[in-house]
Scaffold this motif. Structure first.
Motif, PDB file in Angstrom:
ATOM      1  N   CYS A 181       0.985  -1.141   0.045  1.00 24.67           N
ATOM      2  CA  CYS A 181       0.062   0.134   0.138  1.00 24.67           C
ATOM      3  C   CYS A 181       0.774   1.306  -0.184  1.00 24.67           C
ATOM      4  O   CYS A 181       1.796   1.309   0.681  1.00 24.67           O
ATOM      5  CB  CYS A 181      -1.032   0.036   1.177  1.00 24.67           C
TER       6      CYS A 181
ATOM      7  N   HIS B 268       0.104   3.908   1.310  1.00 27.15           N
ATOM      8  CA  HIS B 268      -0.072   4.859   2.313  1.00 27.15           C
ATOM      9  C   HIS B 268       0.964   4.730   3.399  1.00 27.15           C
ATOM     10  O   HIS B 268       1.823   5.424   3.556  1.00 27.15           O
ATOM     11  CB  HIS B 268      -1.364   4.640   3.000  1.00 27.15           C
TER      12      HIS B 268
ATOM     13  N   CYS C 291      -7.166  -2.246   1.263  1.00 24.42           N
ATOM     14  CA  CYS C 291      -6.148  -2.071   2.406  1.00 24.42           C
ATOM     15  C   CYS C 291      -6.867  -2.198   3.771  1.00 24.42           C
ATOM     16  O   CYS C 291      -7.591  -1.201   4.199  1.00 24.42           O
ATOM     17  CB  CYS C 291      -5.273  -0.877   2.181  1.00 24.42           C
TER      18      CYS C 291
HETATM   19 FE1  FES Z   1      -3.002   1.072   3.224  1.00 25.79          FE
HETATM   20 FE2  FES Z   1      -2.970   2.874   4.957  1.00 25.79          FE
HETATM   21  S1  FES Z   1      -1.468   1.520   4.629  1.00 25.79           S
HETATM   22  S2  FES Z   1      -4.559   2.587   3.606  1.00 25.79           S
END
Ligand code: FES
Length: 372
Positions: free
Chosen positions: A295, A297, A313
């Motif tokens: 991911c 993020h 995720c």
């Molecule tokens: Fe995937 Fe935060 S790590 S949304």
């Protein structure tokens, strides 16, 4: 009058006349018996003690012997005279004298008082003769303070009384009272000393306890030291030989193109290689590409949701389409692609050493996909 009788009368007269000791009287009697003649008079210079009693008893004994041996003789005649020279021995005379004194004791108790007084101050004379004072003489002894006090306490007879007249209960009362004094005192119990055996046993027990205690402490200490040393060695080994992850090879084959039909998302390489192999259309071109399972993020691994046709995720809810473009959640950018190509054997080969980012326009690179 015979010679013996004369001697006896003479001794008696001498005893009456002078105070003679019993030893002197006996010596005179022995001399008369041995020699048959007149005995020498005792020394006049020696003081006589118990002479009255001795003289009386000697004379009485002589008369008794005479009376026993010659009853028909005149009263004035002695036994020696009656028997014609057979004189009684001193032992016999003394025996008869004691018998007579014992028989006449009750009657002569009162008049014998002066004689007893005279005999009492010199017990050595009685000791010299070897005879104990007879009971009648004890009765005639001077009345002592104990008997007087006993009689006064009993109230039986006022004034001084003799030992014989004293109540029988007074004597035992006086003596036990004197003896009970020490007995009446509370005698503290004698402390018992501990025997050396007990001390030795106690010392041995103490030494044994100390030995066991020291041994226990040392055992615990050594055990703790051993455990600490083992843990230290294990940590050192882990430091010197760390776990080496078996990294998968950066280039690996995933199969032929026919294995990836249109619209197919293959997830079987996620666990081993961290790659999704997808056959999908991107910008009007059907392509086979390899998406990175990280991911954008914070690095979690999204899940492919077949029903929803998206990557989701689990950490913060970011969502990605099938081509990897982000459309929901905090993910700031699309997923990345690995390089992929067709190997010599016709299989698709993924190369993880190269990545391509859509925001940088890298997905347009032909190395980032294989046309289906
Ligand atoms: Fe995937 Fe935060 S790590 S949304």
């Amino acid at each position: 009058m015979t010679h013996a009788s004369r001697a006896g009368v003479k001794v008696s007269s001498m005893a009456d006349r002078k105070k003679m000791s019993v030893a002197e009287i006996l010596a005179a009697a022995r001399a008369q018996k041995a020699g048959g003649g007149e005995s020498s008079p005792p020394a006049e210079s020696e003081p006589a003690s118990a002479a009255d009693n001795a003289a009386e008893t000697t004379a009485a004994a002589s008369s008794e012997v005479a009376a026993a041996e010659a009853p028909a003789a005149p009263a004035a005649a002695t036994p020696a005279v009656a028997k014609g020279g057979a004189r009684p021995s001193v032992a016999e005379i003394m025996k008869l004298a004691r018998q007579k004194a014992a028989a006449e004791a009750p009657a002569e108790a009162a008049p014998a008082k002066p004689a007893a007084k005279a005999a009492a101050p010199k017990p050595a004379a009685a000791k010299a003769s070897g005879d104990k004072p007879a009971a009648p003489k004890m009765a005639a002894m001077p009345r002592d303070t104990a008997s007087i006090l006993a009689a006064a306490r009993a109230g039986a007879k006022p004034g001084p009384v003799s030992k014989a007249d004293a109540p029988a209960s007074a004597k035992p009362q006086a003596k036990p009272a004197a003896k009970e004094k020490p007995a009446g005192r509370p005698v503290p119990p004698k402390p018992t000393r501990p025997t050396p055996t007990l001390k030795k046993a106690a010392a041995e027990d103490r030494r044994g306890f100390l030995s066991v205690a020291m041994g226990s402490f040392m055992a615990v200490g050594f055990s703790a030291l051993s455990v600490t040393g083992g843990l230290f060695s294990l940590g050192l080994a882990r430091f010197l030989f760390p776990n080496v992850l078996a990294e998968p090879p950066s280039r690996f084959k995933v199969g032929f193109k026919e294995a990836f039909p249109t619209g197919k998302v293959e997830t079987k390489f996620v666990a081993q290689y961290g790659v999704w192999v997808v056959n999908s259309e991107f910008q009007g071109v059907e392509q086979i590409y390899a998406l990175k399972t990280v991911c954008t993020h914070l690095g979690c691994t999204p899940n492919w949701l077949e029903a929803e046709q998206k990557f989701k995720c689990p950490c913060h809810g970011s969502g990605f389409y099938k081509d990897g473009v982000n459309f929901e959640g905090p993910a700031p950018r699309p997923l990345e692609r690995y390089a992929i190509n067709v190997s010599d054997d016709g299989q698709l080969e993924v190369d993880k050493s190269r990545t391509f980012q859509e925001e940088l326009g890298q997905w347009a690179d032909p190395a980032s996909f294989v046309t289906a």
